[in-house]
Design a protein around this motif. Structure first.
Motif: not given
Length: 237
Positions: A84-113
């Motif tokens: 990747l070219p040198a420079g500033n970036y943002l990494a975002e990760v997620s699992y699931g959806s913040d709109e999903d609900e119910g048993p076994a429906k976790p939503y994980f998220a995180g980010s880091s510049p």
């Protein structure tokens, strides 16, 4: 409110980095850090509520400083040999959806510049947290003795879930209602009580009887207690 570490298997994208150097470009090594989950009244880990996702199941999005998306795909499909070219970036990760609900429906998220430096491999650590709330229902021994039969429903603005002993993941706003039957076969409805939760927080709604032989039910939530009077009915009526 007690804090407990979110038990999360940290994982890394291990780059098999050759010694080749290309001016103005660099490679990436990612790792996910443990986040935290707050528990109200009940102590536990996210793994107690639902199976944790595999490391390759997370979606990864890499954005350049101008918000251009450089990569959007699963962690498992990311090629650590890519430059990747040198420079500033943002990494975002997620699992699931913040709109999903119910048993076994976790939503994980995180980010880091992060910044890519030419001719170097950049290590990026991304903190990951639970993005929705968890609801559990508990009943005391006294409650179960007085009401041998009970059922509860967790309701959100978009969904309704019958409580079957499995924690329910919700998008913050929820209510709990119930139906109970005493030893004499009399049935009563426990009217819905509504609450608003926070992300990365597990809430336990606890039901107890107010006094022996009475029909008042106490509902505990987030260190507050509310009494619901179901009427003047004797135990053996």
């Amino acid at each position: 409110m007690k804090k407990t570490r979110l038990t999360f298997l940290a994982f890394a994208l291990i780059a098999s980095v050759a010694c080749q150097k290309t001016a103005g470009t660099g490679r990436l090594v990612f790792s996910l850090e443990e986040g935290e989950v707050a528990d109200v009244e009940t102590k536990g880990n996210v793994s107690d509520y639902a199976a944790l996702p595999s490391e390759n199941s997370f979606n990864l999005v890499l954005k350049a400083a101008d918000s251009a998306v450089m990569y959007n795909g699963t962690v498992g499909d990311w090629n650590p040999a890519d430059l990747l070219p040198a420079g500033n970036y943002l990494a975002e990760v997620s699992y699931g959806s913040d709109e999903d609900e119910g048993p076994a429906k976790p939503y994980f998220a995180g980010s880091s510049p992060f910044t890519i430096v030419g001719d170097q491999t950049t290590a990026v650590k991304i903190p990951v947290t639970l993005g929705n709330s968890v609801v559990r229902i508990a009943t005391t021994s006294a409650f179960n003795n007085y009401y041998p039969t009970s059922s509860f429903t967790v309701t959100t603005p978009d969904n309704s879930f019958k409580w079957e002993g499995k924690p329910v993941f919700v998008a913050y706003q929820f209510s709990v209602s119930g139906t109970v039957t005493n030893q004499a076969g009399k049935s009563f409805n426990i009217e819905p009580k509504s609450w608003k939760g926070d992300a990365a927080t597990c809430y336990t709604v606890k039901y107890d009887v107010n006094n022996v032989g009475g029909v008042s039910v106490t509902i505990s939530f987030s260190n507050t207690v509310e009494t619901v009077d179901l009427g003047e009915i004797e135990l053996n009526d």
